[in-house]
Design a protein around this motif. Structure first.
Motif, PDB file in Angstrom:
ATOM      1  N   ASN A 184     -42.369  69.248  43.697  1.00 57.88           N
ATOM      2  CA  ASN A 184     -43.499  68.985  42.798  1.00 57.88           C
ATOM      3  C   ASN A 184     -43.274  69.670  41.447  1.00 57.88           C
ATOM      4  O   ASN A 184     -44.201  70.183  40.815  1.00 57.88           O
ATOM      5  CB  ASN A 184     -44.821  69.457  43.414  1.00 57.88           C
ATOM      6  N   TYR A 188     -39.226  65.998  39.238  1.00 57.12           N
ATOM      7  CA  TYR A 188     -39.931  64.980  40.036  1.00 57.12           C
ATOM      8  C   TYR A 188     -39.644  63.558  39.578  1.00 57.12           C
ATOM      9  O   TYR A 188     -39.733  62.618  40.370  1.00 57.12           O
ATOM     10  CB  TYR A 188     -41.437  65.240  40.025  1.00 57.12           C
ATOM     11  N   LYS A 208     -45.151  64.503  43.429  1.00 59.33           N
ATOM     12  CA  LYS A 208     -46.489  64.212  42.907  1.00 59.33           C
ATOM     13  C   LYS A 208     -47.149  65.500  42.424  1.00 59.33           C
ATOM     14  O   LYS A 208     -48.117  65.998  43.008  1.00 59.33           O
ATOM     15  CB  LYS A 208     -47.336  63.523  43.977  1.00 59.33           C
ATOM     16  N   PRO A 209     -46.642  66.067  41.340  1.00 59.24           N
ATOM     17  CA  PRO A 209     -47.194  67.330  40.839  1.00 59.24           C
ATOM     18  C   PRO A 209     -48.624  67.164  40.336  1.00 59.24           C
ATOM     19  O   PRO A 209     -48.981  66.142  39.762  1.00 59.24           O
ATOM     20  CB  PRO A 209     -46.247  67.686  39.687  1.00 59.24           C
TER      21      PRO A 209
END
Length: 448
Positions: A184, A188, A208-209
């Motif tokens: 994350n 990414y 999916k930060p």
């Protein structure tokens, strides 16, 4: 001499604790002034990882740099090695990466790169540090000479192309199923895209930060999620990056972890067979396993050890002409391609070696049996536990027990208030015993 701000990897600390907007502003002003040399228009590039505090620190740095007359090019979330590469590629005077690497989201940091793409020397960092606490009002630019700030679009594509060009032009990984764990973090976007462009079937996790989840139960410091995913989807290989994508660990097709020592052995063997080693050996830190050292010696290669920190590895590589080095934690430095550790580039090189040998990762990346190695961390709040008489006696007793059958390494972390106690040797029970004795003594001193 002890320094106030800079550690082994730039400035690092809790956001709005040690690392405040005021400090970031002053770092920008001080670094901008130090690198404001010559009559040309001066330029700095700034990248960051995905931490929420990155916005705050980025804006403060922009204010600092522009106030002393430097133009700022903002890259957005990008790996640390991408910032190093783009600093040199874009003819910038300075590069900045806002990241605390593998630390949790509430920490952050500032790493600085010179115009050649290499991390700054201790001397230049000290020069910047000396300025931070001074009155810099006289160094401010006149209104007409203030810097401008501009956000660059699509720079991720430039880094992807750079990474791909470290491979032969016709290289394809068609048919290889890869799970990539982006922590994350800063990799990414670029890591899954680069692998896909090279033909891999890509399954991405940790991609999916949200500003808070960087390194949280994902990435190279928490590889369990990747190990499970590799087994679940029956992947050929798993790739684990850390928060700023400058380190990498590998998971084989059986779901077993491959650390940086094994990866350095794989690369060293391959480069030796191809006549690409510039010296008969590699550079690693004092943390690397004795098994690696013995394995390399069996191939006529040396292992040169440095203090912990990829900057020290790179300094020794540059000084003595080595082109392979790294850390057990996954910083792999291939100086033919990069000026710092690069997780994606290292992963691509390993993938290419696996493909050339037409063997599974578990065979290619298991070069030696490591000696039992125990590493434990003791956190402390203040003081100097290693100077305690009880700790000194415990260390001496532990070394006497090990004698010539192993080694003991005790050191304070350069990035957090932790004492690291590492022991290794042929006898696991003995190693566990001496490490436990030292940990107990350090813990008692830390609690006093």
């Amino acid at each position: 001499m002890a320094r106030t701000y800079f550690g082994t990897d730039g400035i690092r600390g809790r956001a709005n604790g040690i690392l405040t907007p005021e400090l970031a502003l002053r770092v920008g002003m001080a670094a901008g002034f130090v690198f404001h040399r010559g009559e040309h228009r001066h330029r700095v590039v700034i990248g960051k990882d995905t931490r929420l505090s990155g916005y705050m620190i980025e804006n403060a740095l922009v204010a600092g740099f522009t106030s002393v007359g430097m133009d700022v090019l903002l890259l957005g979330p990008m790996p640390t090695p991408a910032v190093a590469m783009l600093t040199h590629s874009m003819r910038a005077d300075l590069g900045v990466m806002i990241s605390a690497s593998h630390n949790p989201f509430d920490d952050n940091g500032i790493k600085l790169f010179g115009p050649d793409g290499y991390k700054l020397s201790d001397a230049i960092e000290s020069e910047i540090e000396d300025l931070i606490n001074t009155d810099m009002s006289s160094r401010l630019a006149q209104p007409a000479q203030m810097g401008r700030a501009k956000r660059l679009e699509s720079v991720h594509a430039r880094y992807i192309e750079f990474a791909k060009r470290t491979l032969p032009r016709n290289q394809s990984f068609e048919g290889i199923r890869v799970v990539v764990d982006c922590a994350n973090g800063a990799g990414y976007r670029v890591a899954p895209e680069a692998l896909w462009e090279l033909g891999c079937e890509v399954i991405a996790i940790g991609d999916k930060p949200d500003g808070f989840n960087i390194n949280h139960e994902v990435g190279s410091t928490a590889p369990e999620a990747l190990m499970a995913k590799v087994r679940e989807v029956r992947a050929d290989i798993g790739i684990a990056l850390d928060g700023d994508a400058d380190r990498v660990l590998i998971v084989d097709e059986k779901g077993h972890l491959v650390d940086g020592d094994q990866l350095m052995a794989v690369v060293a063997e391959s480069f030796q067979d191809e006549g690409r080693l510039t010296r008969a050996g590699i550079v690693a830190t004092v943390m690397s396993n004795l098994g690696l050292e013995r394995h390399l010696a069996g191939r006529g290669l040396s292992l040169v050890r440095t203090p912990v920190g990829d900057r020290y590895v790179l300094e020794r590589m540059r000084a003595d002409g080595y082109n392979v080095g790294g850390e057990q934690s996954g910083h792999i430095i291939l100086s033919d391609y990069s000026t710092t550790g690069d997780g994606l580039v290292a992963a691509l090189q390993v993938l290419a070696m696996v493909q050339r040998r037409q063997k599974p990762v578990s065979e290619v990346c298991h070069c030696f049996d490591p000696l039992p190695q125990i590493l434990k961390n003791v956190r402390y709040k203040k003081g100097r536990p290693l100077e305690d008489d009880g700790v000194i006696k415990a260390i001496a007793a532990a070394e006497l027990k090990l004698n010539s059958h192993g080694r003991l390494l005790i050191r304070p972390s350069g990035t957090e208030p932790v004492i690291r106690v590492m022991g290794e040797g042929d006898d696991r029970a003995l190693v566990e015993s001496v490490v436990a004795d030292v940990v107990e003594a350090v813990g008692s001193a830390a609690a006093a």
